[in-house]
Design a protein around this motif. Structure first.
Motif, mmCIF file in Angstrom:
data_model
loop_
_atom_site.group_PDB
_atom_site.id
_atom_site.type_symbol
_atom_site.label_atom_id
_atom_site.label_comp_id
_atom_site.label_asym_id
_atom_site.label_seq_id
_atom_site.Cartn_x
_atom_site.Cartn_y
_atom_site.Cartn_z
ATOM 1 N N GLY A 128 60.211 21.054 132.353
ATOM 2 C CA GLY A 128 60.758 21.091 133.698
ATOM 3 C C GLY A 128 61.665 19.913 133.964
ATOM 4 N N ASP A 129 62.240 19.904 135.162
ATOM 5 C CA ASP A 129 63.181 18.846 135.532
ATOM 6 C C ASP A 129 62.612 17.900 136.580
ATOM 7 O OD1 ASP A 129 63.291 20.755 137.639
ATOM 8 O OD2 ASP A 129 65.304 20.088 138.178
ATOM 9 N N SER A 130 61.292 17.981 136.838
ATOM 10 C CA SER A 130 60.707 17.096 137.852
ATOM 11 C C SER A 130 59.286 16.710 137.480
ATOM 12 C CB SER A 130 60.704 17.789 139.218
ATOM 13 O OG SER A 130 59.741 18.824 139.236
ATOM 14 N N ALA A 131 58.800 15.674 138.131
ATOM 15 C CA ALA A 131 57.433 15.207 137.892
ATOM 16 C C ALA A 131 56.432 16.312 138.198
ATOM 17 C CB ALA A 131 57.146 13.968 138.736
ATOM 18 N N ARG A 132 56.677 17.082 139.278
ATOM 19 C CA ARG A 132 55.676 18.099 139.648
ATOM 20 C C ARG A 132 55.510 19.152 138.555
ATOM 21 N NH1 ARG A 132 59.182 20.283 144.562
ATOM 22 N NH2 ARG A 132 60.673 21.503 143.395
ATOM 23 N N ASP A 133 56.569 19.440 137.797
ATOM 24 C CA ASP A 133 56.460 20.403 136.700
ATOM 25 C C ASP A 133 55.522 19.885 135.614
ATOM 26 O OD1 ASP A 133 58.390 22.195 137.833
ATOM 27 O OD2 ASP A 133 59.999 20.944 137.022
ATOM 28 N N VAL A 134 55.776 18.672 135.164
ATOM 29 C CA VAL A 134 54.979 18.143 134.058
ATOM 30 C C VAL A 134 53.566 17.765 134.502
ATOM 31 C CG1 VAL A 134 56.965 17.474 132.651
ATOM 32 C CG2 VAL A 134 56.008 15.829 134.244
ATOM 33 N N ILE A 135 53.411 17.334 135.743
ATOM 34 C CA ILE A 135 52.066 17.018 136.264
ATOM 35 C C ILE A 135 51.215 18.281 136.299
ATOM 36 C CG2 ILE A 135 50.803 16.327 138.349
ATOM 37 C CD1 ILE A 135 53.150 14.296 138.836
ATOM 38 N N ALA A 136 51.783 19.384 136.772
ATOM 39 C CA ALA A 136 51.048 20.652 136.794
ATOM 40 C C ALA A 136 50.647 21.054 135.382
ATOM 41 C CB ALA A 136 51.901 21.747 137.435
ATOM 42 N N LYS A 159 63.886 4.286 132.730
ATOM 43 C CA LYS A 159 62.490 4.492 132.373
ATOM 44 C C LYS A 159 61.872 5.407 133.435
ATOM 45 C CE LYS A 159 58.222 2.048 131.511
ATOM 46 N NZ LYS A 159 57.406 0.908 131.850
ATOM 47 N N LEU A 160 61.015 6.326 132.994
ATOM 48 C CA LEU A 160 60.365 7.223 133.950
ATOM 49 C C LEU A 160 59.394 6.449 134.839
ATOM 50 C CD1 LEU A 160 59.483 10.385 131.809
ATOM 51 C CD2 LEU A 160 61.458 10.013 133.296
ATOM 52 N N PRO A 161 59.324 6.779 136.121
ATOM 53 C CA PRO A 161 58.343 6.138 136.999
ATOM 54 C C PRO A 161 56.915 6.485 136.575
ATOM 55 C CG PRO A 161 59.818 7.602 138.252
ATOM 56 C CD PRO A 161 60.155 7.747 136.805
ATOM 57 N N GLU A 162 55.974 5.729 137.084
ATOM 58 C CA GLU A 162 54.573 5.926 136.727
ATOM 59 C C GLU A 162 54.008 7.242 137.248
ATOM 60 O OE1 GLU A 162 52.251 2.498 137.702
ATOM 61 O OE2 GLU A 162 53.525 1.173 136.502
ATOM 62 N N THR A 163 54.753 7.948 138.096
ATOM 63 C CA THR A 163 54.284 9.248 138.582
ATOM 64 C C THR A 163 54.263 10.285 137.456
ATOM 65 O OG1 THR A 163 56.547 9.730 139.294
ATOM 66 C CG2 THR A 163 55.011 8.965 140.977
ATOM 67 N N PHE A 164 54.999 10.031 136.385
ATOM 68 C CA PHE A 164 55.019 10.938 135.246
ATOM 69 C C PHE A 164 53.847 10.650 134.310
ATOM 70 C CE2 PHE A 164 59.341 11.426 136.637
ATOM 71 C CZ PHE A 164 59.669 12.719 136.289
ATOM 72 N N PRO A 165 53.288 11.693 133.698
ATOM 73 C CA PRO A 165 52.267 11.451 132.672
ATOM 74 C C PRO A 165 52.846 10.579 131.555
ATOM 75 C CG PRO A 165 52.325 13.772 133.289
ATOM 76 C CD PRO A 165 53.505 13.121 133.947
ATOM 77 N N VAL A 166 52.013 9.688 131.010
ATOM 78 C CA VAL A 166 52.508 8.704 130.038
ATOM 79 C C VAL A 166 53.069 9.341 128.771
ATOM 80 C CG1 VAL A 166 51.090 6.786 130.826
ATOM 81 C CG2 VAL A 166 50.172 8.350 129.120
ATOM 82 N N ASP A 167 52.599 10.520 128.414
ATOM 83 C CA ASP A 167 53.049 11.149 127.171
ATOM 84 C C ASP A 167 54.191 12.147 127.387
ATOM 85 O OD1 ASP A 167 51.355 12.833 128.563
ATOM 86 O OD2 ASP A 167 50.317 13.592 126.788
#
Length: 189
Positions: A128-136, A159-167
């Motif tokens: 996906g193109d957003s944090a909510r995609d990868v978080i889900a 660098k990606l913000p901490e809202t993104f999963p680390v991997d």
């Protein structure tokens, strides 16, 4: 290991151009350069693709289900023209304030995919193109992939913000993700 090779894709900003005004008609739906060909390459390598997309424009009254169906018909026709296909489209019609269980980053759409295919999504790539995609995706065990198109373009060179999963793996676009996935598959033999 899943019984089939499956990739879950966000739609707006991942496959097609996104708009702050929403994609409301088939005429407004325009694929990103190389995205349809990337999906076709996945399909030709034996991968099945499904879409999981928030479509709050429905809940906001900006378009009807018939409009959404016309958008998806255009997407399917354009994919078929380049030898690709999307097996299924799962969408959330709710607005953010409705507090539903299907709007990403909630996991309802992904649980629907699990129910349709009959297996859990552990290690299934979610793009996906957003944090909510990868978080889900991560919440149900998916492998997180961010593309730097659509909303993801703001992270180019950052660098990606901490809202993104680390991997979370980052790719220039959907074609670059497909390059990565197919190269990794070849390496693993």
């Amino acid at each position: 290991m899943t019984p089939i090779k499956l990739v879950i894709l966000d739609r707006d900003g991942t496959i097609n151009q996104d708009s702050d005004d929403f994609i409301k008609t088939a005429d407004e739906w325009m694929p990103l350069p190389g995205a349809l060909e990337a999906i076709a390459r996945l399909n030709q390598a034996g991968w099945h693709t499904v879409v999981a997309s928030n479509q709050s424009g429905l809940g906001r009254g900006l378009f009807e289900v018939s409009d959404l169906n016309a958008i998806h018909a255009k997407m399917h026709q354009m994919l078929a023209a380049v030898g690709g296909r999307i097996d299924a489209v799962f969408y959330c019609p709710h607005t953010p304030v409705e507090g539903c269980h299907c709007r990403k980053p909630a996991t309802g759409l992904l649980e629907q995919i699990e129910g349709r295919y009959g297996f859990d999504l552990k290690n299934v790539p979610m793009v996906g193109d957003s944090a909510r995609d990868v978080i889900a995706g991560v919440a149900v065990g998916c492998e997180p992939h961010l593309v730097l198109t659509g909303k993801g373009a703001v992270y180019k060179g950052r660098k990606l913000p901490e809202t993104f999963p680390v991997d979370t793996r980052v790719h220039e676009d959907l074609a670059a993700f497909v390059d990565f996935l197919l190269a990794r598959e070849e390496e693993r033999g």
